[in-house]
Design an enzyme around this catalytic site. Sequence first.
Site, mmCIF file in Angstrom:
data_model
loop_
_atom_site.group_PDB
_atom_site.id
_atom_site.type_symbol
_atom_site.label_atom_id
_atom_site.label_comp_id
_atom_site.label_asym_id
_atom_site.label_seq_id
_atom_site.Cartn_x
_atom_site.Cartn_y
_atom_site.Cartn_z
ATOM 1 N N GLU A 408 89.474 123.102 60.025
ATOM 2 C CA GLU A 408 88.121 122.994 59.486
ATOM 3 C C GLU A 408 87.581 124.317 58.945
ATOM 4 O OE1 GLU A 408 86.140 120.722 58.779
ATOM 5 O OE2 GLU A 408 86.690 118.928 59.896
ATOM 6 N N GLU A 488 93.334 114.052 63.359
ATOM 7 C CA GLU A 488 92.339 113.605 64.348
ATOM 8 C C GLU A 488 91.981 112.165 64.005
ATOM 9 O OE1 GLU A 488 88.948 116.299 64.671
ATOM 10 O OE2 GLU A 488 90.282 118.028 64.488
HETATM 11 C C1 IPT Z 1 86.344 117.554 63.815
HETATM 12 C C2 IPT Z 1 86.788 118.859 64.389
HETATM 13 O O1 IPT Z 1 87.986 119.275 63.808
HETATM 14 C C3 IPT Z 1 86.963 118.796 65.873
HETATM 15 O O2 IPT Z 1 87.087 120.104 66.355
HETATM 16 C C4 IPT Z 1 85.796 118.104 66.523
HETATM 17 O O3 IPT Z 1 84.629 118.817 66.261
HETATM 18 C C5 IPT Z 1 85.660 116.750 65.947
HETATM 19 O O4 IPT Z 1 85.435 116.837 64.577
HETATM 20 C C6 IPT Z 1 84.493 115.990 66.524
HETATM 21 O O5 IPT Z 1 84.472 115.961 67.894
HETATM 22 S S1 IPT Z 1 85.533 117.952 62.314
HETATM 23 C C7 IPT Z 1 84.504 116.646 61.810
HETATM 24 C C8 IPT Z 1 83.619 117.178 60.720
HETATM 25 C C9 IPT Z 1 85.261 115.504 61.300
#
Ligand code: IPT
Length: 959
Positions: A408, A488
Amino acid sequence: MPSYFEDLTPGTGLRRPRAAFTSDAGRLSLTGTWLFRLSATAEGAPLDFLGPEPPPGGFTELPVPSHWVLHGHGVPRYTNTAYPFPIDPPHVPDDNPTGDHRLAFDLPAGWRTADSVLRFEGVDSCFRVWLNGQCLGTAKGSRLPAEFDAGPALRPGPNVLAVRVHRWSSGSYLEDQDMWWLPGIFREVALLERPVGGVDDFFVHAGYDHVTGRGTLTVDTGAPALISVPELGIEDLPAGREATGLAVEPWTAETPRLYDGHLTTHGERVPLRLGFRTVAITGGLLTVNGTPLLLRGVNRHEHDPDHGRALSVATMRADLLLMKRHNVNAVRTAHYPPHPAFLDLCDELGMWVVDECDIETHGFIHADWRGNPADDPRWEPMLLDRMRRMVERDKNHPSVVVWSLGNESHHGRNFGVLADWTRSRDPGRPLHYERDRSYRHSDFYSLMYTPVDEVERIGRREEAVPPETADDPELEARRRALPFLLCEYAHAMGNGPGSLAAYQRVFERYPRCQGGFVWEWIDHGFRRRTADGREYFGYGGDFGDHPHGGTFCIDGLVFPDRTPSPGLAELKKVFQPVTVELAGARLRVANRHAFRDLSHLRFTWTLEDDGRRVAAGELPVPRVPAGQAAELPVPRLPAAAGEGWLTVRAELAGDEPWAAAGHEVAWAQFAVSAPAARPVGPGRAARRRGDVIALGAGLFDARTGVLGRLGPLALDGPRLDIWRAPTDNDRGMGANSVAREWHRAGLDRMEHRTVSVAPREDRLVVEARVAAAGTERALRVRYTWTAAGPDLRLEVHVVPEGPWDDLPLPRLGVRLTLPADCDAVRWFGRGPGEAYPDSREAARVGLFATTVAGLQTPYVVPQENGHRAEVRWAELGGPRHRLRIEGAPHFGLTARRWTTGDLAAARHPTDLVERDRVYVNLDLAHHGLGSASCGPGPLPEHRLIPTETAFALLFRALP
Ligand code: IPT
């Protein structure tokens, strides 16, 4: 005047980064009790603690490794994307908590060398170090090692090590991961002997050729060295020379075969643990040893509820054991290199690792990415330094199969520099970076929180062209040929995530989709106590930290103390590496391992009749090779009188390093006979007697039509109920919040208006309109009660009225209350754990028993929980009363000692106070869970859109 903590250098006096290893050279651990003093600013205290004289007052004891904020000096601070200081790179505020650390130690007698090295495994976020008053240097890069030459300053006998650590530094701009800001010397410190002619660094290249089935080995070192691997007959292979044709068993995460060896120079001997494997991207797929991988992964932060990121090795092992036991085969080290011991454990226990660099500049999003270090050449040295320190430290781990450039941080030229350097230093591992949507610096097409249907399009290579490659056909062709990862997905915040099974179906169907990493492994909560001593877990804001990211750090598959959440149980089922299907009279057993056959598993079956075991046996499953399936006949089953379920289980036949024999790896269940239909007898007459109406064993309020007594049992209800305490995923993110729509529509405050109460000759019919103040939407409901023997049967008929459009209901069912002593719960249905429409794979059909307390899932942030699905019948009771409820055919069961309103208002589980009733919900349906706290809501089929519906329940008071 820029100082070292605000400049753009990675540090001063640092030695060249190199591999982490142990050896026969001396190592003096400097962990233990140090002296500590906190000051409010970077130069707030004098440098009066560097020398041999006793330190001045104001120092107290502190364990090292640790974070000082977890030992009573200041507070931990949690933010998600926003920096906790102004965006003013590379500057940090004057208020910059600074910890002076001091350790007096004795150099052991016979310490062999003057060329000693002082090694820090992790210091957050910037530090300066002195040995016996002499400054050795400075460093940044919290989750990376830093080494200094200690020789010239080292003395025989007593020595004094002094370290000044700043909470904020220019490095903090690169460390804006979504987690607690936790300063301190949080990983080990050690003094290392560097023998003359010792090993400075080495790079193991241990490959496996899946065509020939042979291994190759080269170990590169800077200086002459010899390599021996007795088990392979390798003796004194010179460094840099390749050994070929080795008869090795390859390393994989499923079969983590390691070979012990050693590397020797005339000054030092280094033990080696070699895993032979070859990682390649071939034909658009990530392969290891020629076989494409399906990553069943999780994002793992380092977190401990008492120690923050100062984890013990036992905790790291506990994480891996839990993961392996839940069929997780991959870890993304979100979002920084983990403690090096974690990777040793991954090598040993078997795990595919995406090792991610300690780089995240997310907070620049709040400046529209102006000044983002990723795109500023002045920051290149600091970024490259981080990549080098990670790659050099971790390069010898077979478990590390992918390097990730960071998280990010938008995009920018510096990522090109990192990618180029890494590719030339280690051509043996592909690179990952998600946020540059041209993917020019990534060997994967990678996204986050993508909806299932979009993943499916990607699987078919039919995704739309992203704007970033629209003008560059060559780049777009490259991107389209890349394997796809969801770095993710399935945000596991609170109750959820939903849709895990739907994602997995797509991953398994399309080879291009090589799996993903659930966000995230653990809730980052800190253990706290109420004034009266009850334990709970704190989140952002609980420490007076401000500004803060609230509950957003509580989004893991395990609770802060590593108790598995229902989401992890669901993940285990969805990730299972063996599936069993019933195809006519045959069972089809499919091996979804990539490398391992099924000979390590023992298959058994049981037959249950209405939840009672009536037969069981072994299932003779052949040695099915990886990726293949076998069919076998269904065992001969005795006839079941009621509802018959065949359950097939695959358990470990023998002990594995990560679980004992008997551990259940996979299961499947098949309905083999249906329950006999229940005849509905002739109805009895409902009679009004003053204020009450009597029907069979029931007494109803004549004005409202509400049941108040059933035989000896005082109850209140059942009445229509559509509200649930919103989950984190209901609350969603930003505009994507179904809970906000629910509140706006008043679904949390629906009122009943009784339209009519009509006792008839064979029934009681109650009609009502249920709606919220100030709104026109309503649910028309007709409750039809009939009595037969001791039973009361209720049919609920619901018709939505007004403009509901596509606003889903939270739930649809009825609620009643029971006396508080109705505490014991038995049911036949899905269990033992909670289940929701899009998270119900882990719940099997069976007979279960617990208490009302045992039904609750203590999510760190209270919300809807504990729903037992597809219940055929349930009994709730105590010493004096018992109520039996039967479905027609099924209902969902929730029972608690507090109301939905209590649950919705609580901030911590300790806020929930037992009332003097048991609140029971009997549901026809629930809205799905989804993962809208960061990502998509429930799939369309799991949205509970109101339509005309009828459902029935049967009630009986038991003696
Ligand atoms: C994404 C991040 O990479 C992770 O660290 C965490 O913050 C997650 O979201 C949410 O819990 S970034 C998001 C803008 C998709």
